[in-house]
Design an enzyme around this catalytic site. Structure first.
Site, PDB file in Angstrom:
ATOM      1  N   SER A  11      -9.170  -4.032   7.420  1.00  0.00           N
ATOM      2  CA  SER A  11      -8.865  -2.946   6.536  1.00  0.00           C
ATOM      3  C   SER A  11      -9.683  -2.945   5.210  1.00  0.00           C
ATOM      4  O   SER A  11      -9.428  -4.122   4.576  1.00  0.00           O
ATOM      5  CB  SER A  11      -7.207  -2.602   6.241  1.00  0.00           C
TER       6      SER A  11
ATOM      7  N   GLY B 237       3.138  -3.799   9.605  1.00  0.00           N
ATOM      8  CA  GLY B 237       2.906  -5.000   8.695  1.00  0.00           C
ATOM      9  C   GLY B 237       1.820  -5.847   8.656  1.00  0.00           C
ATOM     10  O   GLY B 237       0.728  -5.324   8.967  1.00  0.00           O
TER      11      GLY B 237
ATOM     12  N   CYS C 215      -7.404  20.350  11.995  1.00  0.00           N
ATOM     13  CA  CYS C 215      -8.176  21.254  12.922  1.00  0.00           C
ATOM     14  C   CYS C 215      -9.506  21.868  12.353  1.00  0.00           C
ATOM     15  O   CYS C 215     -10.536  21.588  12.802  1.00  0.00           O
ATOM     16  CB  CYS C 215      -7.294  22.444  13.161  1.00  0.00           C
TER      17      CYS C 215
ATOM     18  N   CYS D  66      -6.749   7.605  21.587  1.00  0.00           N
ATOM     19  CA  CYS D  66      -5.966   8.411  22.136  1.00  0.00           C
ATOM     20  C   CYS D  66      -5.804   9.848  21.545  1.00  0.00           C
ATOM     21  O   CYS D  66      -4.908  10.748  22.377  1.00  0.00           O
ATOM     22  CB  CYS D  66      -4.529   7.445  21.754  1.00  0.00           C
TER      23      CYS D  66
ATOM     24  N   CYS E 167       5.071   4.762  20.489  1.00  0.00           N
ATOM     25  CA  CYS E 167       3.682   4.833  19.557  1.00  0.00           C
ATOM     26  C   CYS E 167       4.210   4.342  18.289  1.00  0.00           C
ATOM     27  O   CYS E 167       5.237   4.576  17.886  1.00  0.00           O
ATOM     28  CB  CYS E 167       3.194   6.213  19.551  1.00  0.00           C
ATOM     29  N   ASP E 168       3.224   3.660  17.347  1.00  0.00           N
ATOM     30  CA  ASP E 168       3.706   3.170  16.270  1.00  0.00           C
ATOM     31  C   ASP E 168       4.055   4.448  15.090  1.00  0.00           C
ATOM     32  O   ASP E 168       4.606   4.240  14.023  1.00  0.00           O
ATOM     33  CB  ASP E 168       2.809   2.049  15.547  1.00  0.00           C
TER      34      ASP E 168
ATOM     35  N   CYS F 215       1.086  -1.055  -0.030  1.00  0.00           N
ATOM     36  CA  CYS F 215      -0.156  -0.024  -0.086  1.00  0.00           C
ATOM     37  C   CYS F 215       0.837   1.388   0.154  1.00  0.00           C
ATOM     38  O   CYS F 215       1.739   1.392   0.802  1.00  0.00           O
ATOM     39  CB  CYS F 215      -0.999   0.128   1.413  1.00  0.00           C
TER      40      CYS F 215
END
Length: 382
Positions: free
Chosen positions: A122, A66, A343, A252, A273-274, A19
């Site tokens: 997904s 992954g 925003c 989060c 965090c990823d 992707c």
């Protein structure tokens, strides 16, 4: 310490798809000597032993990548067996898996169903929208295989959520995306904005604008509010309502600090965090550091508090108590202190949908603590 979940990367950044909007694929560059990253049983045991030594109301592990299904059914059987062996008596354990669903096999689906793994699949909409970015290594679309995998999971009793990355390809087709998900039988949905920048800070072609994000959410909200609010769960809306009601455990992006997760790579390296898996944010490794030690360190404290470094415009906004400045990854400008690229979208959404969301909060028997229609809080109270 607040409870935290583990985002487990058993196959690292390895994936059977390519992707082009994937932010994690390039994380494989951190481990150039590992052509085929796979979590060993030794590492798995070390992670579980460290995690079960912490005190958690629920020990929550999200298996992602992954593509975590590259590990195969045998690995996930060992996961459950080892959890049973290592966990303290009476421990509550929750497993989830985030997958592109294209490599789901019957044996894996049966195991996930037996142990009630929650699966996030997904799917970015109908084939033409989904396949615009979600392609195989040879450039073929993945929609057909994703739907087949999704159906295999459900046939084995796996609870499935639909996860949509909202990119430039599908942001203008909100209702087509929404209806397609419902047509697939999905009733638990989550929409994630695609916001990626190049090294110079310029948005990449598939990145959406704040205006587009707000329009997308509102298009779906109107349909959902009129017809589906009692039968379809949309995490984006429920997270806002939870925040309005004053719950601290919500999405989060709406929290005051970034401290809900830790990422564990295939070799036991741990990151906060990823979105921030890089050498600058490496907290330690499960073979040498306890989770308590990593979360008590200066590096983690600095990362955790960066969420609160927002410009005055955010602190003055009447919606600040809801969005908390959004995810630091989405912020533009110098350092972490810019306004979120989304925003304007959030502002429009809160402004147009806020009163109806407040109504739903009250209808559920909760008091609205942080409402969209409320006047700006005094600055000293922020």
């Amino acid at each position: 310490m607040r409870p935290f979940a583990l985002l487990m990367k058993p196959a690292g950044a390895d994936c059977n798809l390519r992707c082009d909007y994937c932010f994690y694929l390039k994380k494989g560059d951190l481990y150039p000597d590992t052509a085929r990253p796979r979590m060993s049983d030794e590492t798995l045991r070390a992670v579980l032993q460290r995690y079960f030594k912490t005190r958690q109301p629920v020990y929550s592990m999200v298996w992602q990548g992954g593509e975590p299904t590259l590990m195969g059914a045998a690995f996930f059987r060992r996961v459950v067996d080892m959890q049973k062996e290592v966990a303290p008596a009476g421990a509550r354990i929750a497993n989830a898996i985030q997958t592109n669903a294209t490599s789901i096999r019957e044996d894996l689906a049966a195991h996930l169903g037996r142990y009630r793994f929650l699966a996030g699949c997904s799917i970015d909409g109908p084939a033409d929208l989904h396949d615009a970015h979600r392609q195989t290594k040879t450039g073929r679309g993945s929609h057909k295989k994703a739907v087949k995998g999704l159906n295999t999971l459900r046939r084995h009793g796996v609870p499935v959520n639909g996860v949509v990355l909202v990119s430039a390809a599908n942001v203008g087709s909100a209702l087509r995306v929404y209806r397609h998900l419902l047509d697939q039988g999905l009733r638990h949905l989550q929409f994630i904005p695609c916001v990626e920048f190049d090294s110079a800070g310029n948005p990449l072609p598939f990145t959406i604008t704040g205006e587009q994000w707000g329009g997308f959410l509102l298009s779906i909200f109107e349909q959902w509010y009129r017809s589906h609010r009692g039968s379809v769960s949309i995490r984006n809306f429920e997270s806002v309502m939870a925040k309005m009601a004053g719950f601290s455990e919500t999405e989060c992006r709406f929290c005051s600090r970034c401290d809900q997760y830790l990422v564990v790579e295939h070799n036991g390296d741990v990151y906060p965090c990823d979105f921030f898996v890089d050498r600058a944010h490496l907290l330690g490794n499960v073979f040498t550091h306890s989770f308590e030690r990593m979360r008590a360190g200066e590096a983690y404290a600095e990362f955790m508090e960066r969420k609160g470094r927002v410009p005055g415009a955010c602190a003055e906004c009447r919606f600040f108590r809801l969005c908390m400045g959004d995810c630091p990854k989405f912020r533009t400008g110098p350092g972490d202190e810019g306004v979120s690229r989304l925003c304007r979208g959030w502002t429009r959404f809160f402004d147009e949908a806020g009163e109806r969301l407040e109504f739903l909060v009250r209808s559920a028997g909760f008091q609205v603590r942080f409402g969209a229609s409320r006047q700006r809080m005094p600055r000293e109270d922020l």
